[in-house]
Design an enzyme around this catalytic site. Sequence first.
Site, PDB file in Angstrom:
ATOM      1  N   LYS A 113       0.681 -59.900  76.456  1.00 18.68           N
ATOM      2  CA  LYS A 113       2.139 -60.707  76.595  1.00 18.68           C
ATOM      3  C   LYS A 113       3.654 -59.977  76.465  1.00 18.68           C
ATOM      4  O   LYS A 113       3.682 -59.669  74.950  1.00 18.68           O
ATOM      5  CB  LYS A 113       1.756 -62.182  77.074  1.00 18.68           C
TER       6      LYS A 113
HETATM    7  N1  GLU Z   1       0.147 -62.347  84.546  1.00 20.65           N
HETATM    8  C1  GLU Z   1      -0.825 -62.315  84.885  1.00 20.65           C
HETATM    9  C2  GLU Z   1      -1.814 -63.324  84.214  1.00 20.65           C
HETATM   10  O1  GLU Z   1      -1.596 -64.102  83.343  1.00 20.65           O
HETATM   11  C3  GLU Z   1      -1.609 -60.945  85.362  1.00 20.65           C
HETATM   12  C4  GLU Z   1      -1.632 -60.894  83.822  1.00 20.65           C
HETATM   13  C5  GLU Z   1      -2.006 -59.056  84.306  1.00 20.65           C
HETATM   14  O2  GLU Z   1      -2.868 -58.841  85.145  1.00 20.65           O
HETATM   15  O3  GLU Z   1      -2.304 -58.632  83.778  1.00 20.65           O
HETATM   16  O4  GLU Z   1      -3.229 -63.307  83.582  1.00 20.65           O
END
Ligand code: GLU
Length: 424
Positions: A113
């Site tokens: 993240k």
């Molecule tokens: N931000 C989204 C999540 O928390 C998508 C993450 C992604 O597609 O890599 O799952």
Amino acid sequence: MLHMNSSEQGGTSMLKVTLEVMHRAADRLGLDQSIRNVISKPQRILSVAVPVRMDDGSVKVFDGYRVQHSLARGPAKGGIRFHPEVTMDEVVALAMNMTWKCAVVDIPYGGAKGGVVVDPRQLSVGELERLTRRFTSEISIIIGPEKDIPAPDVNTNPQIMAWVMDTYSMHMGYSVPSVVTGKPIEIGGSLGRVDATGRGCVYTIVELAKRIGLKLEGATAAVQGFGNVGSHAALILQEMGCRVIAVSDVHGALYNEKGLDCRAIKEVAARTGSILDYQGEAEQIPREQALEVPVDILVPAALENQIHAGNARRIRAKIVAEGANGPTTNEADEILRNQGTIIIPDILANAGGVTVSYFEWVQGLQSLSWTAKQVAAELERRMATSFNQVYDRAEREEVDLRTAAYLIAIERVAQAIKLRGIYP
Ligand code: GLU
């Protein structure tokens, strides 16, 4: 007054919540202590200072992070959020969540993240672009199509992903579309990515409804948060015949017992930035009440720790499908379960986004594109399979769906760590 961000509401940090759930599931699995030591910590944390030339000529420096929790099952994967209350601990918790999420839907990724401490609404478009490009440049030493693939998250969108892709490509000297997902279609994005998280969330609700014998036609729903996840979840629930009677965003909430016109509300919100500018048939109610109206289905799709010990007893939904990451504290989770509410946990309920990100990445690596129908069908198949694996495990072991999802996810990650071994 002590200022607490949303991930510390009521003194509970999201990291503490995430670790508690992980350890509870690890205890149940009788997990090897060595593996537990490995998964308890993020593998890499990169902390960056991001200088940005502002429109008035001054330079501001924003704090940013990219955390890779695990690379055991494949390259790290996870979004980038822009929010004034981002903290390193929160990004660590969200990266861990991504590891479990990718494992529970069985896509070949680890978890990551990113976050920048900024209120993007205070920036001009030029400032936002320069911030995004410099942040990308700072984290470019650890991202890449085979290393770590960012995507949208809170307050980031396809345009921002286009800047990430372009910046990384400029560094490399050639186009590298697969370094990021959630891109605009024109530069290698996938059809069906924008509504994938909301759509995947509804697919898990459909599967749960089948298992408990709830008819979705005519069922009532409320949605907290009207961003990319909440607005699409509301629209798709409506397409399935549900009556969406309450929705909220940061500005407030709208209510109509007969059902809201979510499409019209979405159009207004896209134009003005607030659902409260909607002039159609709806009553304005206090924002927190969107969570508390009696409904069959509640979708919290805003930030973490929104359902806590202070309001859980007032929540009267039969099903809570966690569109957001970490919307329920552990105390609230217990209160809801004792009230008979079934919770579809975030790592399953909102995994549709990263699942279609995976499809986008695969299409990019192969330089071909799937039709919208193919994307939706494959998403539905994967969400239904994962949901039913979790539901069956929960029944077999007589545990709740969150515990069952973690059992499956931790087992898969542990197996990968065991097979690969510890280097050197
Ligand atoms: N931000 C989204 C999540 O928390 C998508 C993450 C992604 O597609 O890599 O799952």
